[in-house]
Design a protein around this motif. Structure first.
Motif, short mmCIF file in Angstrom:
data_model
loop_
_atom_site.label_atom_id
_atom_site.label_comp_id
_atom_site.label_asym_id
_atom_site.label_seq_id
_atom_site.Cartn_x
_atom_site.Cartn_y
_atom_site.Cartn_z
N TRP A 329 1.01 -1.22 0.04
CA TRP A 329 -0.08 0.03 0.04
C TRP A 329 0.82 1.29 -0.18
CZ3 TRP A 329 -5.33 0.85 -0.32
CH2 TRP A 329 -5.73 2.16 0.08
N LYS A 330 0.63 2.04 -1.16
CA LYS A 330 1.52 3.15 -1.24
C LYS A 330 3.16 2.81 -1.04
CE LYS A 330 -2.03 5.59 -2.05
NZ LYS A 330 -2.55 5.94 -3.40
N ASP A 331 3.67 3.10 0.05
CA ASP A 331 5.16 3.03 0.37
C ASP A 331 5.34 1.85 1.30
OD1 ASP A 331 4.23 4.49 2.53
OD2 ASP A 331 6.02 5.49 2.96
N LYS A 332 4.25 1.15 1.88
CA LYS A 332 4.51 0.14 3.00
C LYS A 332 4.17 -1.10 2.23
CE LYS A 332 4.15 3.44 6.12
NZ LYS A 332 5.37 3.79 6.88
N LEU A 333 5.34 -2.09 2.60
CA LEU A 333 5.30 -3.31 2.15
C LEU A 333 5.26 -4.55 3.27
CD1 LEU A 333 6.07 -5.77 0.26
CD2 LEU A 333 8.51 -5.17 0.82
N VAL A 334 4.17 -5.11 3.16
CA VAL A 334 3.86 -6.27 4.14
C VAL A 334 3.95 -7.55 3.67
CG1 VAL A 334 1.72 -6.77 5.69
CG2 VAL A 334 1.91 -4.60 5.12
N VAL A 335 4.63 -7.97 4.70
CA VAL A 335 5.25 -9.42 4.46
C VAL A 335 4.88 -10.56 5.33
CG1 VAL A 335 7.40 -10.92 3.89
CG2 VAL A 335 7.19 -8.66 3.06
N LEU A 336 4.69 -11.53 5.13
CA LEU A 336 4.30 -12.80 5.87
C LEU A 336 5.50 -14.03 5.60
CD1 LEU A 336 0.20 -13.26 6.04
CD2 LEU A 336 1.89 -11.96 7.35
N LYS A 337 6.17 -14.00 6.71
CA LYS A 337 7.11 -15.17 6.53
C LYS A 337 7.06 -16.06 7.79
CE LYS A 337 11.31 -14.01 5.33
NZ LYS A 337 11.82 -14.75 6.52
#
Length: 366
Positions: A329-337
């Motif tokens: 979202w825009k400049d936010k990178l959400v990651v699931l690891k």
């Protein structure tokens, strides 16, 4: 020759085959590491700011969607569960979506999607689709004569699904209008040796440019199309795997086919944001050296409109677990690891050519 010497010789001769096998495996693994894949990456000189991370209760969560202020997660084990987090991961709440008890709902096949201040709960076996306001009750979407689906992307006026053409035994893409019986299918998924397995992939939608995309798992093909299937475009990722490398076996007693060995994943995961396609690649580029090739997840970025390759960046992977979901979202990178959620802030995307494929952030991985 004394008995101690004879014992030593026996031990040496008995251990020699094992040592030889280990040596051969090490040589082979090093040889595979040095095999060229036929492409290089252009690395962005921007950086990912240090991640904010939190541990989840399990590794079975997936990203249902993002808004300006919230991250929404679904759960594969508890199909109606939503967990929401702020981007700082300092606030969270949970909610369970439920349907009327009189309705038979295939919960094991259900998935949650966040779409413009509402949640969509969909399963493709019946099929059934319900929408929920952020605080309201369930509203059933009328689905007369809808085909069964295993992938679906909701939009404001229609649902685009991957359905099974049982007559020809192949996957098809179907557009199904909301609250009507109208649907149309198009044969844009091209089979290769391996049949229906060769067309497995990910279905995405970029609302910014109004395009749907299909990214294949096992080959470098890309497809995009509009809601009416009038403007279909094709493209390729930067790797050179044009043919899916899969082997299929038949289990006669169960009348089914399955993989006879693990397939080679070219594109492991993908998401879209603001006209750009982000692909988590399963292949090492020729200009990636040393620890970088197994201590970071390469993300290749393309234009949604033209499929032009733009640049690449890396998400650190210190525990070698890889990532199983991501969204932007825009400049936010959400990651699931694994069982962790991480949020990165992304810098500007200026590009530089590099023979040593390392950005300033990734140099710490050497």
């Amino acid at each position: 020759m004394g008995k101690p010497m004879q014992v030593i010789k026996r031990v040496l001769w008995s251990s020699f085959p094992a040592v030889l096998i280990v040596a051969i495996l090490q040589i082979y693994s090093q040889h595979k590491l040095n095999i060229a894949n036929g492409f290089n990456r252009r690395i962005s000189d921007s950086t990912l700011n240090m991640a904010i991370s939190a541990k989840l209760a399990s590794g079975h969560y997936y990203i249902a969607g993002l808004s300006a202020d919230e991250i929404y997660l679904g759960n594969q084990d508890t199909s109606g569960l939503i967990r929401s987090f702020s981007y700082n991961l300092d606030r969270s709440w949970s909610r369970v979506l439920d349907v009327p008890p009189a309705i038979r709902f295939a919960w094991g096949a259900a998935r949650i999607y966040y779409l413009r201040k509402k949640f969509i709960l969909a399963e493709g076996i019946t099929p059934l689709i319900f929408s929920f306001g952020l605080t309201g009750k369930a509203t059933r979407t009328n689905t007369p004569n809808w085909k069964q689906f295993d992938l679906v992307v909701p939009s404001d006026s229609l649902f685009v699904c991957r359905t099974l053409d049982t007559f020809h035994h192949k996957n098809a893409i179907t557009s199904q209008q909301v609250n009507t019986s109208e649907n149309s299918s198009v044969d844009i998924l091209k089979q290769q040796p391996g049949g229906i397995f060769s067309t497995d992939g990910m279905l995405l939608h970029d609302s910014t440019v109004g395009r749907f995309l299909y990214v294949y798992y096992y080959r470098n093909d890309l497809v995009s199309f509009d809601a009416g299937f009038e403007h279909v475009r094709t493209g390729f990722t930067i790797d050179t795997n044009t043919i899916a490398k899969i082997e299929i076996s038949k289990i006669k007693s169960e009348h089914k086919r399955t993989f006879s060995s693990p397939p080679k994943s070219v594109n492991k995961f993908a998401c879209v944001s603001d006209g750009r396609l982000f692909v988590y690649s399963g292949l090492r580029a020729d200009n990636e050296k040393g620890k970088l090739s197994y201590m970071a997840c390469p993300i290749d970025v393309y234009s949604v409109q033209s499929f032009k390759y733009l640049y690449s960046f890396y998400i650190p992977d210190y525990d070698h677990s890889g990532l199983h979901d991501m969204a932007i979202w825009k400049d936010k990178l959400v990651v699931l690891k694994g069982s962790h959620i991480s949020v990165y802030s992304m810098g500007s995307n200026s590009i530089k050519e590099s023979n040593i494929a390392l950005s300033a952030r990734v140099k710490t991985l050497q």
